[in-house]
Design a protein around this motif. Structure first.
Motif, mmCIF file in Angstrom:
data_model
loop_
_atom_site.group_PDB
_atom_site.id
_atom_site.type_symbol
_atom_site.label_atom_id
_atom_site.label_comp_id
_atom_site.label_asym_id
_atom_site.label_seq_id
_atom_site.Cartn_x
_atom_site.Cartn_y
_atom_site.Cartn_z
ATOM 1 N N LEU A 1 28.573 -32.033 -45.176
ATOM 2 C CA LEU A 1 27.500 -31.193 -44.637
ATOM 3 C C LEU A 1 28.038 -29.823 -44.248
ATOM 4 N N ILE A 2 27.291 -28.801 -44.519
ATOM 5 C CA ILE A 2 27.688 -27.449 -44.139
ATOM 6 C C ILE A 2 27.734 -27.338 -42.618
ATOM 7 N N GLU A 3 26.723 -27.921 -41.929
ATOM 8 C CA GLU A 3 26.662 -27.857 -40.476
ATOM 9 C C GLU A 3 27.497 -28.949 -39.803
ATOM 10 N N ARG A 4 28.179 -29.769 -40.573
ATOM 11 C CA ARG A 4 29.076 -30.850 -40.112
ATOM 12 C C ARG A 4 28.376 -32.041 -39.493
ATOM 13 N N SER A 5 27.198 -31.851 -38.874
ATOM 14 C CA SER A 5 26.455 -32.993 -38.340
ATOM 15 C C SER A 5 24.975 -32.664 -38.284
ATOM 16 N N ARG A 6 24.181 -33.709 -38.341
ATOM 17 C CA ARG A 6 22.734 -33.562 -38.255
ATOM 18 C C ARG A 6 22.216 -34.716 -37.402
ATOM 19 N N SER A 7 21.293 -34.421 -36.484
ATOM 20 C CA SER A 7 20.811 -35.481 -35.599
ATOM 21 C C SER A 7 19.291 -35.535 -35.567
ATOM 22 N N VAL A 8 18.792 -36.745 -35.308
ATOM 23 C CA VAL A 8 17.364 -37.005 -35.152
ATOM 24 C C VAL A 8 17.197 -37.959 -33.973
ATOM 25 N N VAL A 9 15.947 -38.195 -33.568
ATOM 26 C CA VAL A 9 15.645 -39.115 -32.472
ATOM 27 C C VAL A 9 14.719 -40.196 -33.010
ATOM 28 N N THR A 10 14.943 -41.444 -32.592
ATOM 29 C CA THR A 10 14.101 -42.538 -33.058
ATOM 30 C C THR A 10 12.676 -42.381 -32.535
ATOM 31 N N ASP A 11 11.720 -42.848 -33.332
ATOM 32 C CA ASP A 11 10.311 -42.747 -32.952
ATOM 33 C C ASP A 11 9.915 -43.917 -32.048
#
Length: 160
Positions: A55-65
């Motif tokens: 990944l270019i940004e090194r990490s990606r995050s989301v939150v569970t629904d």
């Protein structure tokens, strides 16, 4: 005249056949799953972070629904580590998740209740209130007593 356009038509047809395979090579992958606690109840609000050198940004995050589900989309092919964290629960980390082009990896997690330490310090004392004795006393100085107007005093006279 038909012979003149034939090479151009051949190039256009060859390019159109190559475009889908080029787009497929650039296709992005997905990491998705469900987060639950050890009793099997779903956990909304869990932060899920996928990290990789791909990944270019090194990490990606989301939150569970509300149903404990998450989906991290548009990931490049590569090796990923996924961590799950929620206040009051132990953090879970899964490493070595290999994504190929156009692949959806299912990564579920079960979070255990973690140790939560909280200290509440209350200082100060409550005022003492006497609810049994409701007498109110005031001390008056001599000046205040002298300033009080005094009316005529009744005299006792006895008529005989």
């Amino acid at each position: 005249m038909l012979n003149r356009w034939w090479p151009t038509a051949g190039l256009i047809m060859a390019a159109s056949l190559l475009l889908p395979s080029a787009a497929l090579a650039q296709a992005n992958s997905v990491i998705a799953g469900v987060v639950k606690d050890t009793s099997g109840a779903v956990l909304p609000g869990v932060t899920v972070e996928a990290s990789s050198p791909a990944l270019i940004e090194r990490s990606r995050s989301v939150v569970t629904d509300g149903e404990g589900q998450y989906k991290i989309i548009s990931l490049r092919p590569g090796v990923y580590a996924v961590s799950f964290s929620l206040s009051g629960f132990s953090t879970v980390k899964r490493e070595g998740i290999e994504l190929t082009a156009s692949f959806t990896a299912t990564v579920n997690a079960d979070l255990r209740v973690g140790s939560l330490t909280e200290t509440v310090t209350v200082s100060g004392a409550a005022p003492t209130v006497d609810v049994q004795n409701v007498v109110q006393q005031k001390v008056m100085t001599r000046d205040v007593v002298d300033a009080i107007p005094v009316g005529a005093r009744p005299t006792s006279s006895c008529a005989g």
